[in-house]
Motif scaffolding. Sequence first.
Motif, short mmCIF file in Angstrom:
data_model
loop_
_atom_site.label_atom_id
_atom_site.label_comp_id
_atom_site.label_asym_id
_atom_site.label_seq_id
_atom_site.Cartn_x
_atom_site.Cartn_y
_atom_site.Cartn_z
N PRO A 289 4.40 46.03 29.67
CA PRO A 289 3.68 45.12 30.57
C PRO A 289 2.32 44.74 30.01
O PRO A 289 1.68 45.51 29.29
N LEU A 290 1.88 43.53 30.35
CA LEU A 290 0.55 43.08 30.02
C LEU A 290 -0.16 42.64 31.30
O LEU A 290 0.41 42.71 32.38
N ALA A 291 -1.39 42.20 31.17
CA ALA A 291 -2.18 41.79 32.34
C ALA A 291 -1.44 40.72 33.14
O ALA A 291 -0.86 39.79 32.56
N PRO A 292 -1.44 40.82 34.46
CA PRO A 292 -0.73 39.85 35.30
C PRO A 292 -1.45 38.51 35.41
O PRO A 292 -2.67 38.43 35.20
N LEU A 293 -0.70 37.49 35.76
CA LEU A 293 -1.28 36.20 36.10
C LEU A 293 -2.20 36.35 37.32
O LEU A 293 -1.99 37.23 38.15
N ASN A 294 -3.17 35.47 37.44
CA ASN A 294 -4.02 35.46 38.64
C ASN A 294 -3.26 34.93 39.85
O ASN A 294 -3.48 35.36 40.98
N ILE A 295 -2.36 33.97 39.60
CA ILE A 295 -1.49 33.44 40.64
C ILE A 295 -0.06 33.50 40.12
O ILE A 295 0.24 32.95 39.05
N GLY A 296 0.82 34.16 40.86
CA GLY A 296 2.23 34.13 40.48
C GLY A 296 2.73 32.69 40.48
O GLY A 296 2.36 31.91 41.36
N ARG A 297 3.55 32.33 39.51
CA ARG A 297 4.03 30.96 39.44
C ARG A 297 5.36 30.91 38.70
O ARG A 297 5.68 31.78 37.88
N HIS A 298 6.13 29.88 39.01
CA HIS A 298 7.37 29.63 38.28
C HIS A 298 7.53 28.14 38.07
O HIS A 298 6.95 27.32 38.79
N SER A 299 8.32 27.76 37.07
CA SER A 299 8.72 26.37 36.83
C SER A 299 7.56 25.45 36.49
O SER A 299 7.53 24.30 36.90
N GLY A 300 6.59 25.97 35.75
CA GLY A 300 5.48 25.14 35.29
C GLY A 300 5.65 24.83 33.81
O GLY A 300 6.46 24.01 33.42
N GLY A 301 4.90 25.51 32.99
CA GLY A 301 5.02 25.32 31.55
C GLY A 301 4.09 26.25 30.82
O GLY A 301 3.08 26.70 31.37
N GLY A 302 4.41 26.53 29.55
CA GLY A 302 3.57 27.40 28.74
C GLY A 302 3.44 26.88 27.33
O GLY A 302 4.41 26.39 26.75
N VAL A 303 2.22 26.98 26.77
CA VAL A 303 1.94 26.49 25.42
C VAL A 303 1.04 27.50 24.72
O VAL A 303 0.10 28.03 25.32
N VAL A 304 1.32 27.75 23.44
CA VAL A 304 0.42 28.55 22.60
C VAL A 304 -0.43 27.60 21.78
O VAL A 304 0.09 26.69 21.11
N PHE A 305 -1.75 27.81 21.83
CA PHE A 305 -2.66 26.94 21.09
C PHE A 305 -3.96 27.69 20.82
O PHE A 305 -4.52 28.31 21.72
N ASP A 306 -4.43 27.65 19.57
CA ASP A 306 -5.72 28.23 19.20
C ASP A 306 -5.82 29.70 19.62
O ASP A 306 -6.81 30.14 20.21
N SER A 307 -4.75 30.45 19.31
CA SER A 307 -4.70 31.90 19.58
C SER A 307 -4.81 32.24 21.06
O SER A 307 -5.32 33.31 21.44
N LYS A 308 -4.33 31.34 21.91
CA LYS A 308 -4.33 31.56 23.35
C LYS A 308 -3.01 31.05 23.93
O LYS A 308 -2.34 30.21 23.33
N ILE A 309 -2.66 31.55 25.11
CA ILE A 309 -1.51 31.03 25.85
C ILE A 309 -2.04 30.28 27.06
O ILE A 309 -2.87 30.79 27.81
N TYR A 310 -1.55 29.07 27.23
CA TYR A 310 -1.91 28.25 28.39
C TYR A 310 -0.69 28.07 29.29
O TYR A 310 0.43 27.85 28.80
N THR A 311 -0.90 28.16 30.59
CA THR A 311 0.15 27.81 31.55
C THR A 311 -0.46 26.92 32.63
O THR A 311 -1.63 27.06 32.99
N ALA A 312 0.35 25.98 33.11
CA ALA A 312 -0.14 25.03 34.10
C ALA A 312 0.96 24.70 35.08
O ALA A 312 2.15 24.83 34.79
N ALA A 313 0.53 24.27 36.28
CA ALA A 313 1.45 23.81 37.32
C ALA A 313 2.40 24.92 37.75
O ALA A 313 2.12 26.11 37.60
N GLY A 314 3.53 24.55 38.35
CA GLY A 314 4.49 25.50 38.88
C GLY A 314 4.35 25.71 40.37
O GLY A 314 3.50 25.09 41.03
N SER A 315 5.17 26.59 40.90
CA SER A 315 5.16 26.91 42.32
C SER A 315 4.68 28.34 42.53
O SER A 315 5.11 29.26 41.82
N PRO A 316 3.82 28.58 43.54
CA PRO A 316 3.34 29.94 43.79
C PRO A 316 4.28 30.76 44.67
O PRO A 316 4.02 31.94 44.90
N VAL A 317 5.33 30.14 45.17
CA VAL A 317 6.28 30.83 46.05
C VAL A 317 7.69 30.58 45.58
O VAL A 317 7.95 29.67 44.78
#
Length: 332
Positions: A289-317
Amino acid sequence: MNRKKVYLFTLIHLLMYFTTEAQSTDLKEYNWTTIDTKGNVTARHESSMVEYNGKFYLIGGRGLNPVNVFDPKTNTWEEKAKPPFEMHHFQAVVYKDAIYVIAMTGKYPKEVPLENIWLYYPERDTWKKGPEIPENRRRGGAGAVVYNDKIYIVCGIDFGHTSGTNNNFDSYDLNTGKWEVLTKAPHIRDHFSAIIVDDNLYCIGGRNTSFHYPENFGAFFEQTLPYVDVYNFKENKWHTMKEQLPYPTAAGGLVYFQNKIIYFGGEGKLKEAYNTTQCFDLTTQKWSPLAPLNIGRHSGGGVVFDSKIYTAAGSPVKGGGNLDSVEVFSLN
């Protein structure tokens, strides 16, 4: 500088280098941060996000949503063209100057798969109808990847949230336009993403959305899969990993990051979306396990860029819900 001093100077710098490298790959020190952004973005879920020329393209989702472009250098969103109609439940892929979409359209629960691949050209901000998909291979909620000038589509569901979850495996040759039916995956699944690492395709997460009870149509939410299926392109063979996904969910984010596969979020039996971050170490072949998201989410998107992971959008429920926030996984 004499030889001894040169030796000590070199040794110190080597130690500093390897210490820095060890710290940079110790993902236990990483956390998710919700960042402040500028510009307009359309909240959405059942969408996809990919990186193209240093910017992130958030595409599709339920409803007729414009393409939103995120610049990670300025944390700014920009609005672009809408697709010709609603597109959702897909994993977008980038090839040369276009983003390819193999998706579904329509309303829950009887969404239908698109008859064609659709292309979005970022530099022109235009959409174009692409090649026709063979009728018996059309589906949504599938994993899609690019490998050696071919798009590979794996698993998915034929008819919205009603029926047809499968383990189909196909390729589309981007040079010749030829479709090929390949060996089926070990397990059926939909609502998931696939990923390529070296010469291996990984199927992680997802569920069997064809599963229903007469008195409980939504029983499929609990039919998540812990199995990780892997296809080796050199051997042209499937196998199922011994180590299963500890917290199985559907529609989680999936990226390759620092020689590890990171799977985060998703939906399942809980009312809220999951905030779990799960790490598969390709060296030890173990999950942690690693550190959890601040907001649980699904069906958004994820990108690796500049040694970081970005996630955006999705549903919190579980099911429908729309987020417009961005979280970044990095060293704080």
